[in-house]
Design a protein around this motif. Sequence first.
Motif, PDB file in Angstrom:
ATOM      1  N   LEU A 259       0.820  -1.209   0.000  1.00 39.27           N
ATOM      2  CA  LEU A 259       0.000   0.000   0.000  1.00 39.27           C
ATOM      3  C   LEU A 259       0.856   1.261   0.000  1.00 39.27           C
ATOM      4  O   LEU A 259       0.470   2.284  -0.581  1.00 39.27           O
ATOM      5  CB  LEU A 259      -0.933  -0.015   1.208  1.00 39.27           C
ATOM      6  CG  LEU A 259      -2.060  -1.045   1.114  1.00 39.27           C
ATOM      7  CD1 LEU A 259      -2.725  -1.243   2.472  1.00 39.27           C
ATOM      8  CD2 LEU A 259      -3.085  -0.628   0.077  1.00 39.27           C
ATOM      9  N   SER A 263       0.576   4.060  -2.846  1.00 35.87           N
ATOM     10  CA  SER A 263       0.384   5.469  -2.524  1.00 35.87           C
ATOM     11  C   SER A 263       1.365   6.351  -3.285  1.00 35.87           C
ATOM     12  O   SER A 263       1.011   7.433  -3.772  1.00 35.87           O
ATOM     13  CB  SER A 263       0.538   5.671  -1.018  1.00 35.87           C
ATOM     14  OG  SER A 263       0.342   7.015  -0.660  1.00 35.87           O
ATOM     15  N   SER A 269      -4.024   5.828  -0.182  1.00 34.38           N
ATOM     16  CA  SER A 269      -4.182   4.761   0.804  1.00 34.38           C
ATOM     17  C   SER A 269      -3.897   5.299   2.197  1.00 34.38           C
ATOM     18  O   SER A 269      -3.050   6.174   2.375  1.00 34.38           O
ATOM     19  CB  SER A 269      -3.254   3.583   0.490  1.00 34.38           C
ATOM     20  OG  SER A 269      -1.894   3.950   0.642  1.00 34.38           O
TER      21      SER A 269
END
Length: 338
Positions: A259, A263, A269
Amino acid sequence: MKIDARVFIADPTPLGAAKILSEKKGLVSVRSEVINPIVHVDWQVEAILPEEPRFYPSASDLGGGDLDDGQKFLLTGANTIVGIYTLVELLNRDPACSVLVLGVEKPLVKSDIVSLIRQYDLVLDDMTAAKKRVAVLPGSLSRDNLGLLPSHHNSIGRSVSAIYHFGSRVSLLKSYGDLKRVNVDATRDIIRLAALQGEGSTAIHYLSSWSVVHLQGWKTSKRSADGPLIKDERVPDHSVPTGDELAYFKTRWVAEMLLTAASKRGIASAIYRISGLDIQSGEDNLFLNTVNGIVETGLMPRIEDEADGSSGFAIDVVPPAYVAPSVVRLAAAKMSHK
């Protein structure tokens, strides 16, 4: 007979337990060629988000096609305790929103959702209307591509404004092979789903664990930063040791790394780390059972992990009734500032 529980965790099999008990009793254990192989995992490799167009925000920005009167959310793990609390919070907070729900191990049916709402005595402002605003998807985190057909996958990705990724397979004994599909591969699938809209259009809100930060304290972990991580930051400054022991914690680290990479590519996120959950039933609640044991026996767990030999043991629990609204409010604040 007193046996340290940690020796059972080192070999959590019937054969392992038999060997431990035999040795404690002074018996000769039967030799066996069946052993638990040591599995080495390159966690840095596992945490790589592929350099493929599908893991980057779509340049066409086709979002919003199915949004009629209100926002549409995707919630994974709706059948977990935090998941069902979050579903009710979303529905009550925004009477115009609709929520797509996805199970963890198997597809859900709407009666599952209704049963959980009643089980935890949750209150919906309008149960009849809420039932119409919840759509159960025919897939789960345990299936490839979330168990969705490509056309269905694309339609969902282009219509939701936020994804609450709360589902996971939780076990301190299972191997990485047992946990990977639900905890890691499904996270990649969620990222691909969010990437179908333009940059920053679909935010992923991931419910992680306090254990991710604690990994940096392991003697075999490696840190690139000068000191330990002591505030809310991302995790690239420490890497976990090879081997799939306590793989659950490491899968959480991998998911956060994925994540973090997403991002940086423009896929919004946010990561929310929670400690142990305080739930009403103590049957499967390690933290609640520990507290009950302390009260009933008048004894404290003996864990000597400090330099002076003192106990650094602490129990930190939060109720789902606090977690769900807190995450939803934080998520709403982030979406309002996009």
